[in-house]
Scaffold this motif. Sequence first.
Motif, PDB file in Angstrom:
ATOM      1  N   ALA A 125      52.487  -8.744  12.391  1.00  0.00           N
ATOM      2  CA  ALA A 125      52.561  -9.670  13.526  1.00  0.00           C
ATOM      3  C   ALA A 125      53.144  -8.998  14.756  1.00  0.00           C
ATOM      4  CB  ALA A 125      53.395 -10.873  13.134  1.00  0.00           C
ATOM      5  N   GLN A 128      51.115  -4.767  18.749  1.00  0.00           N
ATOM      6  CA  GLN A 128      50.255  -5.164  19.864  1.00  0.00           C
ATOM      7  C   GLN A 128      48.918  -4.428  19.796  1.00  0.00           C
ATOM      8  OE1 GLN A 128      51.136  -6.804  23.179  1.00  0.00           O
ATOM      9  NE2 GLN A 128      52.464  -7.932  21.785  1.00  0.00           N
ATOM     10  N   ARG A 131      44.177  -5.714  15.829  1.00  0.00           N
ATOM     11  CA  ARG A 131      43.867  -7.072  15.392  1.00  0.00           C
ATOM     12  C   ARG A 131      43.606  -7.174  13.902  1.00  0.00           C
ATOM     13  NH1 ARG A 131      39.931 -10.670  18.016  1.00  0.00           N
ATOM     14  NH2 ARG A 131      41.322 -12.169  17.072  1.00  0.00           N
ATOM     15  N   ASP A 190      47.827 -10.189  12.046  1.00  0.00           N
ATOM     16  CA  ASP A 190      49.107 -10.872  12.291  1.00  0.00           C
ATOM     17  C   ASP A 190      49.325 -12.051  11.350  1.00  0.00           C
ATOM     18  OD1 ASP A 190      47.256 -12.506  13.407  1.00  0.00           O
ATOM     19  OD2 ASP A 190      48.234 -12.727  15.349  1.00  0.00           O
ATOM     20  N   GLN A 191      48.283 -12.421  10.585  1.00  0.00           N
ATOM     21  CA  GLN A 191      48.501 -13.492   9.610  1.00  0.00           C
ATOM     22  C   GLN A 191      48.068 -13.021   8.218  1.00  0.00           C
ATOM     23  OE1 GLN A 191      46.713 -17.028  11.291  1.00  0.00           O
ATOM     24  NE2 GLN A 191      48.024 -16.878  13.079  1.00  0.00           N
TER      25      GLN A 191
END
Length: 498
Positions: A125, A128, A131, A190-191
């Motif tokens: 998470a 930056q 993805r 991030d999840q």
Amino acid sequence: MVRVCIVGAGVAGCTAASALHHALGSSGALELVVLEASARVGGRVKHAGAGLRCGGELGATWVHGKRGNPIYPIVHAATNGSTLQQQSWQMPVAIYHGRRVDPQFVAHVLEDVEAIIDRAVSKGAGIQGVRSVGEFLDAEWKAQGQRDDHEGEHESSETSHVLKDCIYQRRKRLECSISACDSLNDLRLDQYREYDRLDDNHSRNSAPMETFLHGMLAPLLPETVRLETRVTQVQRCGAESQDGAPLLVKAWDARAGASVSYLADFCIFTASLGVMKAEGERIFEPPLPPKKLQAIRRLGFGTVDKVLIEFEHESDPVKGELPQSAFLLGTPASAEEGHAPDTDKYAWLFDYAPLVYMDRPASGFLRGEMWLSGTTAREMEAKDDEHVFRAVQAYLHALAPLAYPKVRSIARSRWFSDPNFGGSYSYNAIESDGSDFETLAEPLPCLPPHDVNRPCILFAGEATHRSFYSTMHGAFASGEREAKRLLGLLARTADVAN
Ligand SMILES: Cc1cc2nc3c(=O)[nH]c(=O)nc-3n(C[C@H](O)[C@H](O)[C@H](O)COP(=O)(O)OP(=O)(O)OC[C@H]3O[C@@H](n4cnc5c(N)ncnc54)[C@H](O)[C@@H]3O)c2cc1C
């Protein structure tokens, strides 16, 4: 009298049916029907059946976690408490060009990959611009390669490099089959593994897993569950409703060869996300709200299939020691010498090079198991039985010097091609969001002149549970959740009436 129609007799549907029966069954106030499209109860919990003497599960196998897992005590009790066994994992054996790769080397490389995967879970998470899980792992792996000094005892540094990369690719593939995605680039970083991992107790059941579902349904009247009855439409009715029912559920009864319909006050819809993706737009009338349709589109629903292997001479001691699991790296030695065109004929399997997991279950018969995911799984589903049988035999042969006994028969799943599933389980795809699981769970209200503040279509199933999706306990918890919701609504209506 409250009329409830449950669509689907998988874990979620059976749990909801059992909870409602438990709460209202003896009051005589419940008219319950469970409509199941297939000829059996269990859904994605499916035993291989009597045809395979070694037994085995074609769907869910492990009860993931003991503490906090709502199904652990139920499975335990349903099988008299003696059959749930905790799984212990050993390092897989890697075969490269007809020889075992130095186990220390394999262990080091796998530990490195595992550490990167752990970083993806814990730090994903905070990163930056990256993805997908795939992007993260590849970048970390590349960086790792530049500072890495593990070398196999008997390997040249060039071979070590090739082997490391092969092991990394195999481990990524295994991760795809854990998450049910085609590629880790489809998986949102991030999840990543947003679902709650309970504890490290992963138990296997030596009795068929579906036993616990039959136990749940046993107190219900036999006619409650209508098999081979496929729901074709769930219609919310307005002024035209019959007998005061806000819902009309239409289905095709394959046994009778006729359309049937049920009036209902509530429907608990539990069909898989795969079914929702294929049919969600046309099953519901009026159509599902755009937000729900978007969640259905965005969430991932991938394919993971199993091939279970029964061997000849099952009770004989196996010649040499077979490892708990093994996999092939690179091309098999015999193919290099030009003797084995099998690698081309069965390229779909050799390119994927799955782990072969060995087990001797309570039946006493030796059993092998392979997991395939993504496009390879779908390709396997399209092949005929004979082809898959021969491919499995050729792959085991290529794992020499490991001496697998001759294959007697195989059983395999086809979760993707079965229209009652359309795949295996859900995941948080790159374009989706964890909240999409919650959107899927949102109920739909009655249409006027019925009470528009009262939900009448409720949704359960693994893909409606944000933190336990893709598991049996997620499906179970969602079935309980919706039964509770329904009972709460009834209690509120009774309060208003009083
Ligand atoms: C290969 C594989 C391995 C797995 N391994 C594990 C594991 O080790 N541990 C774990 O916890 N979980 C595992 N899972 C996931 C677990 O099996 C599922 O999360 C769970 O069983 C889903 O239950 P469900 O009730 O949500 O859905 P389902 O089991 O899909 O039940 C829905 C039911 O609805 C029926 N249906 C569909 N459409 C209609 C219709 N139109 N009308 C009427 N009926 C319909 C279907 O036939 C089905 O019976 C695995 C799944 C697979 C496929």
